[in-house]
Design a protein around this motif. Structure first.
Motif, mmCIF file in Angstrom:
data_model
loop_
_atom_site.group_PDB
_atom_site.id
_atom_site.type_symbol
_atom_site.label_atom_id
_atom_site.label_comp_id
_atom_site.label_asym_id
_atom_site.label_seq_id
_atom_site.Cartn_x
_atom_site.Cartn_y
_atom_site.Cartn_z
ATOM 1 N N ALA A 82 8.259 35.654 -21.421
ATOM 2 C CA ALA A 82 7.720 34.774 -22.464
ATOM 3 C C ALA A 82 8.708 33.665 -22.803
ATOM 4 C CB ALA A 82 7.370 35.583 -23.703
ATOM 5 N N GLY A 83 9.084 32.906 -21.780
ATOM 6 C CA GLY A 83 9.999 31.799 -21.984
ATOM 7 C C GLY A 83 9.258 30.499 -22.215
ATOM 8 N N PRO A 84 9.934 29.378 -22.018
ATOM 9 C CA PRO A 84 9.301 28.078 -22.239
ATOM 10 C C PRO A 84 8.081 27.904 -21.332
ATOM 11 C CG PRO A 84 11.676 27.862 -21.914
ATOM 12 C CD PRO A 84 11.321 29.263 -21.552
ATOM 13 N N GLY A 85 7.144 27.101 -21.777
ATOM 14 C CA GLY A 85 5.975 26.816 -20.960
ATOM 15 C C GLY A 85 4.885 27.845 -21.129
ATOM 16 N N LEU A 86 4.414 28.373 -20.007
ATOM 17 C CA LEU A 86 3.255 29.261 -20.028
ATOM 18 C C LEU A 86 3.481 30.501 -20.881
ATOM 19 C CD1 LEU A 86 0.434 30.026 -19.092
ATOM 20 C CD2 LEU A 86 1.466 30.999 -17.014
ATOM 21 N N GLY A 87 4.647 31.120 -20.788
ATOM 22 C CA GLY A 87 4.905 32.333 -21.560
ATOM 23 C C GLY A 87 4.743 32.109 -23.047
ATOM 24 N N ARG A 88 5.255 30.987 -23.520
ATOM 25 C CA ARG A 88 5.146 30.665 -24.939
ATOM 26 C C ARG A 88 3.701 30.364 -25.326
ATOM 27 N NH1 ARG A 88 9.722 26.885 -25.993
ATOM 28 N NH2 ARG A 88 10.820 28.795 -25.411
ATOM 29 N N THR A 89 2.985 29.665 -24.461
ATOM 30 C CA THR A 89 1.568 29.374 -24.723
ATOM 31 C C THR A 89 0.758 30.658 -24.778
ATOM 32 O OG1 THR A 89 1.744 27.212 -23.651
ATOM 33 C CG2 THR A 89 -0.461 28.134 -23.877
ATOM 34 N N LEU A 90 1.065 31.596 -23.887
ATOM 35 C CA LEU A 90 0.393 32.898 -23.908
ATOM 36 C C LEU A 90 0.640 33.610 -25.238
ATOM 37 C CD1 LEU A 90 1.250 34.134 -20.307
ATOM 38 C CD2 LEU A 90 -1.064 33.903 -21.215
ATOM 39 N N ALA A 91 1.884 33.601 -25.688
ATOM 40 C CA ALA A 91 2.216 34.274 -26.945
ATOM 41 C C ALA A 91 1.421 33.682 -28.099
ATOM 42 C CB ALA A 91 3.715 34.173 -27.216
ATOM 43 N N LYS A 92 1.336 32.369 -28.152
ATOM 44 C CA LYS A 92 0.626 31.713 -29.247
ATOM 45 C C LYS A 92 -0.872 32.017 -29.206
ATOM 46 C CE LYS A 92 -0.084 27.254 -31.512
ATOM 47 N NZ LYS A 92 -1.523 27.488 -31.726
ATOM 48 N N TRP B 181 -1.513 24.358 -9.659
ATOM 49 C CA TRP B 181 -0.597 23.483 -10.378
ATOM 50 C C TRP B 181 -0.942 23.505 -11.862
ATOM 51 C CZ3 TRP B 181 -0.808 18.564 -6.776
ATOM 52 C CH2 TRP B 181 -0.248 18.898 -5.533
ATOM 53 N N ILE B 182 0.090 23.457 -12.700
ATOM 54 C CA ILE B 182 -0.093 23.426 -14.148
ATOM 55 C C ILE B 182 0.542 22.144 -14.678
ATOM 56 C CG2 ILE B 182 0.382 24.570 -16.331
ATOM 57 C CD1 ILE B 182 0.593 27.205 -14.829
ATOM 58 N N ALA B 183 -0.211 21.393 -15.450
ATOM 59 C CA ALA B 183 0.295 20.143 -16.000
ATOM 60 C C ALA B 183 1.556 20.396 -16.814
ATOM 61 C CB ALA B 183 -0.778 19.496 -16.871
ATOM 62 N N SER B 184 2.635 19.730 -16.453
ATOM 63 C CA SER B 184 3.915 19.936 -17.127
ATOM 64 C C SER B 184 4.854 18.805 -16.751
ATOM 65 C CB SER B 184 4.548 21.267 -16.705
ATOM 66 O OG SER B 184 4.883 21.234 -15.326
ATOM 67 N N ASP B 185 5.963 18.718 -17.479
ATOM 68 C CA ASP B 185 6.985 17.721 -17.148
ATOM 69 C C ASP B 185 7.570 17.988 -15.767
ATOM 70 O OD1 ASP B 185 6.596 16.573 -19.615
ATOM 71 O OD2 ASP B 185 8.313 17.569 -20.562
ATOM 72 N N THR C 256 -4.203 23.134 -17.435
ATOM 73 C CA THR C 256 -3.152 23.176 -18.453
ATOM 74 C C THR C 256 -2.703 24.619 -18.675
ATOM 75 O OG1 THR C 256 -4.702 23.482 -20.288
ATOM 76 C CG2 THR C 256 -4.220 21.205 -19.611
ATOM 77 N N GLU C 257 -1.597 24.772 -19.398
ATOM 78 C CA GLU C 257 -1.144 26.116 -19.759
ATOM 79 C C GLU C 257 -2.219 26.848 -20.563
ATOM 80 O OE1 GLU C 257 2.407 25.399 -21.914
ATOM 81 O OE2 GLU C 257 3.587 24.877 -20.138
ATOM 82 N N GLU C 258 -2.919 26.149 -21.441
ATOM 83 C CA GLU C 258 -3.954 26.789 -22.237
ATOM 84 C C GLU C 258 -5.115 27.261 -21.366
ATOM 85 O OE1 GLU C 258 -6.963 25.998 -26.020
ATOM 86 O OE2 GLU C 258 -5.304 24.609 -25.650
#
Length: 258
Positions: A13-23, A186-190, A225-227
């Motif tokens: 649950a780090g930056p990016g997808l992991g954090r989006t999953l948590a939220k 692919w996931i939209a990201s920086d 997107t991550e969401e």
């Protein structure tokens, strides 16, 4: 809320997808436990997603994963959902160009993707089996079925988690525990944009040309997107998917049909 009253554990649950999953899992009503190797990463996740329980854990360590499982059970008494999302970034190196250091990085990447997923399931799933209920969702990838030059570490690690999911679905199904995969493309990201800009510079063309070319290969003409990925996880974690196991939901905008 699709996950109201459920207890969910997210590894990686780090930056990016992991954090989006948590939220998103929290917003859908779950009590969320997040685990990652780096304490600073978890602190940032906890700051951005208030209410989560953060547990530092090296997911390739038996002791750490056992401690994670014990912490969750001591706090909540059960686990309803396990989402395995841990994976280190790929270093993009062709196999024949790998140095000794690159080979060690490859080993660690595959160990995290495969063995780390195995350990989380090994020590958390028994609590689901005891209650004859639960959902495990492993984040794999389009790359688990389609390899690219320079990404063998990523492909091999994700493929390990993908086939492990099939085995576990067969093993745990009789106990009412479901095991499925969500496979992003692919996931939209920086990070993705930076890679596209690097390719554009190498070809001497505008970034917009590379973006249009890549998106045109996707049936939906958009990058997920991550969401988008997280919502597929929520579906599989919820009771709406109570008859779904051993399955993979592809979230790639139609980049790869399976």
């Amino acid at each position: 809320m699709l996950l109201e009253g459920k207890i969910a554990v997210i590894t990686g649950a780090g930056p990016g997808l992991g954090r989006t999953l948590a939220k998103l899992l929290r917003d859908e009503g779950a009590a969320v436990v997040v685990a990652a190797r780096t304490a600073a990463t978890l602190d940032q996740t906890a700051a951005e997603v208030p209410g989560v329980l953060a547990v530092p854990a090296d997911l390739t360590s038996i002791d750490d994963v056992q401690r994670l499982a014990g912490t969750v059970i001591d706090r909540f008494g059960r686990v309803d959902v396990l989402v395995n999302a841990a994976f280190p970034g790929s270093h993009r190196k062709n196999v024949l160009d790998m140095s000794a250091g690159d080979l060690e990085s490859w080993r660690k990447a595959v160990e995290t993707g495969g063995y780390g997923t195995l350990l989380a399931c090994r020590f958390i799933a028994p609590h689901m089996v005891a209650r004859r209920s639960g959902s495990i969702v492993n984040i794999t990838s389009m790359s688990s079925r389609l390899g690219y030059a320079g990404r063998s570490d990523y492909a091999a690690g994700k493929a390990a988690a993908h086939l492990l999911s099939h085995c576990l679905a067969d093993e745990l199904g009789p106990y009412g525990v479901r095991v499925n995969c969500v496979a992003p493309g692919w996931i939209a990201s920086d990070v993705l944009e930076e890679w596209m800009r690097t390719r554009a510079a190498a070809e001497g063309v505008p970034f917009e040309e590379i973006l249009a070319r890549d998106v045109s290969a996707m049936a939906l003409r958009r990058i997920a997107t991550e969401e988008d990925v997280a919502r597929a996880v929520v579906y599989l974690a919820s009771d709406h998917a109570r008859a779904v196991t051993g399955a993979t939901i592809d979230v790639n905008g139609g980049q790869l049909f399976t």
